[in-house]
Design a protein around this motif. Structure first.
Motif, PDB file in Angstrom:
ATOM      1  N   LEU A   1      49.970   1.182  78.744  1.00  0.00           N
ATOM      2  CA  LEU A   1      48.618   0.701  79.025  1.00  0.00           C
ATOM      3  C   LEU A   1      48.543  -0.821  78.920  1.00  0.00           C
ATOM      4  O   LEU A   1      47.867  -1.478  79.726  1.00  0.00           O
ATOM      5  CB  LEU A   1      47.623   1.351  78.057  1.00  0.00           C
ATOM      6  CG  LEU A   1      47.349   2.843  78.259  1.00  0.00           C
ATOM      7  CD1 LEU A   1      46.445   3.371  77.147  1.00  0.00           C
ATOM      8  CD2 LEU A   1      46.700   3.085  79.621  1.00  0.00           C
ATOM      9  N   SER A   2      49.237  -1.393  77.940  1.00  0.00           N
ATOM     10  CA  SER A   2      49.256  -2.850  77.798  1.00  0.00           C
ATOM     11  C   SER A   2      49.898  -3.498  79.012  1.00  0.00           C
ATOM     12  O   SER A   2      49.391  -4.496  79.539  1.00  0.00           O
ATOM     13  CB  SER A   2      50.027  -3.235  76.525  1.00  0.00           C
ATOM     14  OG  SER A   2      49.481  -2.623  75.385  1.00  0.00           O
ATOM     15  N   ALA A   3      51.020  -2.935  79.454  1.00  0.00           N
ATOM     16  CA  ALA A   3      51.698  -3.497  80.622  1.00  0.00           C
ATOM     17  C   ALA A   3      50.831  -3.384  81.869  1.00  0.00           C
ATOM     18  O   ALA A   3      50.775  -4.313  82.690  1.00  0.00           O
ATOM     19  CB  ALA A   3      53.036  -2.788  80.835  1.00  0.00           C
ATOM     20  N   ILE A   4      50.140  -2.270  82.028  1.00  0.00           N
ATOM     21  CA  ILE A   4      49.254  -2.089  83.190  1.00  0.00           C
ATOM     22  C   ILE A   4      48.139  -3.133  83.170  1.00  0.00           C
ATOM     23  O   ILE A   4      47.803  -3.731  84.200  1.00  0.00           O
ATOM     24  CB  ILE A   4      48.680  -0.662  83.202  1.00  0.00           C
ATOM     25  CG1 ILE A   4      49.785   0.344  83.530  1.00  0.00           C
ATOM     26  CG2 ILE A   4      47.544  -0.543  84.214  1.00  0.00           C
ATOM     27  CD1 ILE A   4      49.357   1.787  83.380  1.00  0.00           C
ATOM     28  N   ALA A   5      47.556  -3.356  81.977  1.00  0.00           N
ATOM     29  CA  ALA A   5      46.478  -4.348  81.866  1.00  0.00           C
ATOM     30  C   ALA A   5      46.972  -5.741  82.253  1.00  0.00           C
ATOM     31  O   ALA A   5      46.288  -6.478  82.981  1.00  0.00           O
ATOM     32  CB  ALA A   5      45.925  -4.354  80.441  1.00  0.00           C
TER      33      ALA A   5
END
Length: 767
Positions: free
Chosen positions: A360-364
């Motif tokens: 999720l962090s990478a997607i953000a």
């Protein structure tokens, strides 16, 4: 593959799907799409990408009954195209105007940021308002400029004016190396430069004519607040200690000396000075644990209130404040997003350390800044986090726990020490191993003593530097921060001493450029190892081992190459395991990158010919154009031919900085000249001619290959491989149609973008 093996693979794939592991690959596909879009020579058709994305999403929604493999492929296609759309969107949002050519002009601009460096200079980021003498027809919006010899810096928001030399951000030093213009484009910086003397203050900050918008004033206030914190720290702790401390709080790193910075890099401790996951985790962890411990002193409150969530919320507020005063750097942004997601997970009773949160962090980050997927900071940060979280997950599922002795009460203190240093050792080992390939690919070196350095330094950082530094920041508004900063300084001096001691051991192994296929193959294997749960992950280890074995066993053919910088000023031969430049003191910015990328640190300086008054020359570049008559051309031609007899063992023979001559291994002659008047004799003698002057010609009348300032502007740096029968010419750019290099095709005389010839036609020449 036997039926049993196929059944086992199918069963493990189903298990991976049940655990939702397919979701973890979403940022991988998005990042791959963004990288593909950025690496193309021209912008791909937006309509085709949009149509492909819509079709993929529609097929994914309509084919719900399809097997997991088909659905995964459709999802991968949709996310890949989505990543390309994000890259296009970010490029449109940036729309940075890049300076097209070096120029000296009078600059007027508002100071948006400022930072001191280790040499006592001040670096200002200016919002450009006007240029004069000459007025630029296509002026950048933001520029950076250094000021030397300024004791008292200008304030943020001041409007200043001065004579400055501006240059476009540099392209790759060699084809395939880091493109500084790419990063500058997405940072909004259109030019770099320096002021001649001290600029004058035109309008101070706070002037009624200089207020700007509300958002602008708020941004300046926050930047001033951050700058004030850095100034306060450097006042209490002078020198490298204060610069080190300020970098941990405000991310201002330029004031740290080159010696200390290099020691931190070689020792594997450079991650400390970047506001990254370590700093955010320590600040959040200190506040989180401290608040929970405080609540534990009041049993009634601890039982009545959700103290864990309150502590998590407090830690979230802490890291948010930390992020705001850190200057919104890329590494800080990434660390903040990752830490915020993990703390929010605690608020919703979800596991904080999970691969899903990392995804999720990478997607953000990819949604906000897809260009970061190409950067080493993004890749190394998420590689280390991915490896650590995956390793922690495996550790939790291990069959055995601690030994029996460590369970005894008498050994409890020993168990605490063992867990702490064991955690540092395992974290450093896993983190270093997971980022090794990225360090080799991007920085062409590997710090082998990072584990020892981290074991020695991290206890100091964890128990002294970060806790006391956080206390000092909290006490700063009350003026009570002097002694806490002194204690923090002692800790940072210890870390610096450790870094310099470990760096003195050596262990910094240089690596030449990797084969093009090796880096993506190893990364693919790494992703399989860390993101899969079942024994399928071992396929990643097999892929990595096979790739390294093939690369190690493949014989490397020694090459003789010609390297040409993008401005044509520096040329070097790669021969007999060393570099032979055409300058006695080659510029370190370019030459240092060549040495790192080729892992060649031996050099043979040019042979300087005795000054000859009969050789026509011009003593200053500012003088009138030099013109040669027939007799002077003959004298120069004879001097160039005679110079070739003085270099039978390789290298250049140079007459001042006017011209240099060399004989290549294939017998061809290379000449570098500094003046267009030398072009005729040079073309008569040489097979390859390099001149930094921008000429309208791109080939000599004699048929010799000609590299001019104009052709190099469009092609970027050039590398000529002479190992093959027909020399191969490799250029940094195959076209100048992307937003971050299109300025290379701009003609300021006509105020238009000139249609440049196909750079690949250079390689069609016989060299």
């Amino acid at each position: 593959m036997t039926r049993t093996a196929r059944h086992a693979v199918r069963r493990m794939a189903q298990e991976e799907a049940q655990y939702g592991r397919a979701v973890l690959f979403a940022p991988v596909y998005m990042g791959a799409g963004a990288i593909i879009w950025f690496e193309l020579d021209t912008d791909p058709p937006l309509a085709a990408i949009s149509a492909g994305f819509a079709i993929s999403v529609a097929a994914l929604l309509l084919r719900r009954e399809a097997g997991p493999v088909v659905r995964h492929l459709l999802l991968a296609a949709a996310l890949l195209l989505f990543g390309m759309l994000l890259a296009q969107w970010q490029t449109w949002r940036a729309a940075t105007v890049m300076l097209d050519t070096p120029v000296t002009t009078t600059v007027t601009g508002r100071i948006e940021e400022r930072e001191a460096d280790a040499r006592g200079r001040w670096r200002y980021v200016l919002e450009l308002q006007s240029t004069q003498a000459p007025a630029l027809g296509r002026a950048p919006g933001m520029v950076t400029a250094f000021v030397r010899g300024q004791e008292q810096p200008f304030d943020l928001g001041d409007i200043i004016q001065g004579r400055a030399r501006l240059t476009p951000p540099a392209g790759p030093a060699l084809p395939g190396l880091h493109d500084f213009a790419f990063g500058a484009f997405f940072d909004g910086i259109g030019a770099n430069g320096y002021f001649y003397g001290l600029p004058k203050l035109m309008s101070p900050a706070g002037d009624a004519t200089n207020d700007g918008s509300f958002i602008g004033r708020a941004d300046i206030w926050l930047t001033k607040f951050r700058s004030g914190i850095g100034d306060r720290i450097r006042t209490i702790l002078p020198g490298d200690t204060g610069a080190f401390a300020a970098s941990l709080v405000t991310d201002e790193r330029r004031a740290i000396s080159d010696e200390t910075t290099e020691a931190l890099r070689v020792s594997g401790l450079a991650h400390i000075i970047a506001i990254s996951g370590l700093n955010m985790a320590l600040s959040a962890g200190i506040f989180y644990v401290g608040l929970r411990y405080l609540f534990s002193l009041f049993p009634g409150a601890a039982q009545a209130w959700p103290t864990k969530k309150i502590a998590a919320f407090g830690a979230l507020v802490t890291v948010t404040a930390y992020y705001m005063i850190s200057g919104f750097g890329v590494s800080a942004e990434r660390a903040f997003v990752m830490m915020a997601i993990m703390l929010v997970a605690v608020l919703f009773d979800r596991p904080s350390l999970s691969l899903r949160n990392v995804a999720l962090s990478a997607i953000a980050i990819l949604i906000l800044s897809p260009s970061e997927a190409l950067g080493p900071s993004f890749q190394m940060s998420f590689a280390a986090t991915l490896a650590l979280v995956s390793g922690y997950s495996l550790w939790q599922r291990r069959p055995s726990r601690e030994g029996g002795l460590l369970r005894l009460r008498i050994f409890s203190p020993l168990a605490v020490v063992f867990r702490f240093f064991g955690g540092i050792a395992s974290t450093s080992f896993v983190g270093g191993l997971s980022t090794a390939i990225f360090s080799i690919e991007h920085f062409h070196r590997l710090a082998t003593y990072g584990l020892v350095a981290n074991l020695a330094a991290m206890p100091v950082v964890s128990f002294v530097v970060m806790p006391v530094g956080m206390l000092a920041v909290l006490l700063m508004p009350f003026g009570l921060d002097y002694y806490p900063w002194q204690v923090t300084g002692v800790g940072l001096d210890a870390v610096t001493a450790i870094a310099k001691t470990v760096a003195a051991w050596g262990g910094n192994i240089p690596f030449a450029r990797l084969p093009l296929w090796l880096f993506p193959t190893i990364v693919a294997g790494f992703l399989l190892m860390t993101m899969l749960r079942t024994k399928l992950r071992h396929a990643g280890a097999v892929l990595i081992a096979a790739s390294i074995a093939i690369a190690a066993l493949t014989p490397e053919t020694p090459k003789t190459e010609v390297l040409i910088s993008e401005d044509g000023e520096l040329v070097a031969l790669l021969r007999n395991g060393k570099l032979e430049p055409n300058r006695e003191r080659p510029p370190d910015f370019i030459f240092g990158q060549w040495q790192q990328a080729l892992a060649l640190f031996d050099q043979q300086p040019p042979k300087m010919l005795p000054a000859d008054d009969t050789t026509p020359t011009r003593k200053a570049k500012t003088g009138p154009p030099l013109r040669l008559d027939f007799n002077q051309q003959k004298i120069l031609r004879d001097a160039m031919a005679a110079a070739l007899d003085t270099v039978p063992e390789g290298g250049f023979a140079c007459h001042r900085k006017d011209w240099c001559a060399a004989i290549l291994d294939n017998g061809r002659i290379l000449l570098t000249i500094d003046n267009a008047a030398y072009l005729g004799p040079a073309c008569d003698i040489a097979d390859l001619v390099v001149i930094p002057v921008r000429l309208r010609l791109n080939i000599c009348r004699s048929g010799a290959q000609l590299f001019t300032g104009a052709t190099l502007r469009r092609s970027g740096s050039v590398e000529i491989d002479l190992a093959s029968e027909k020399p191969e010419i490799i250029t940094a750019f195959q076209g100048v149609q992307r937003a971050w290099n299109r300025h290379r095709a701009y003609d300021w005389r006509s105020n238009t973008f000139v249609t440049s010839r196909d750079i690949s036609s250079l390689s069609d020449s016989d060299g």
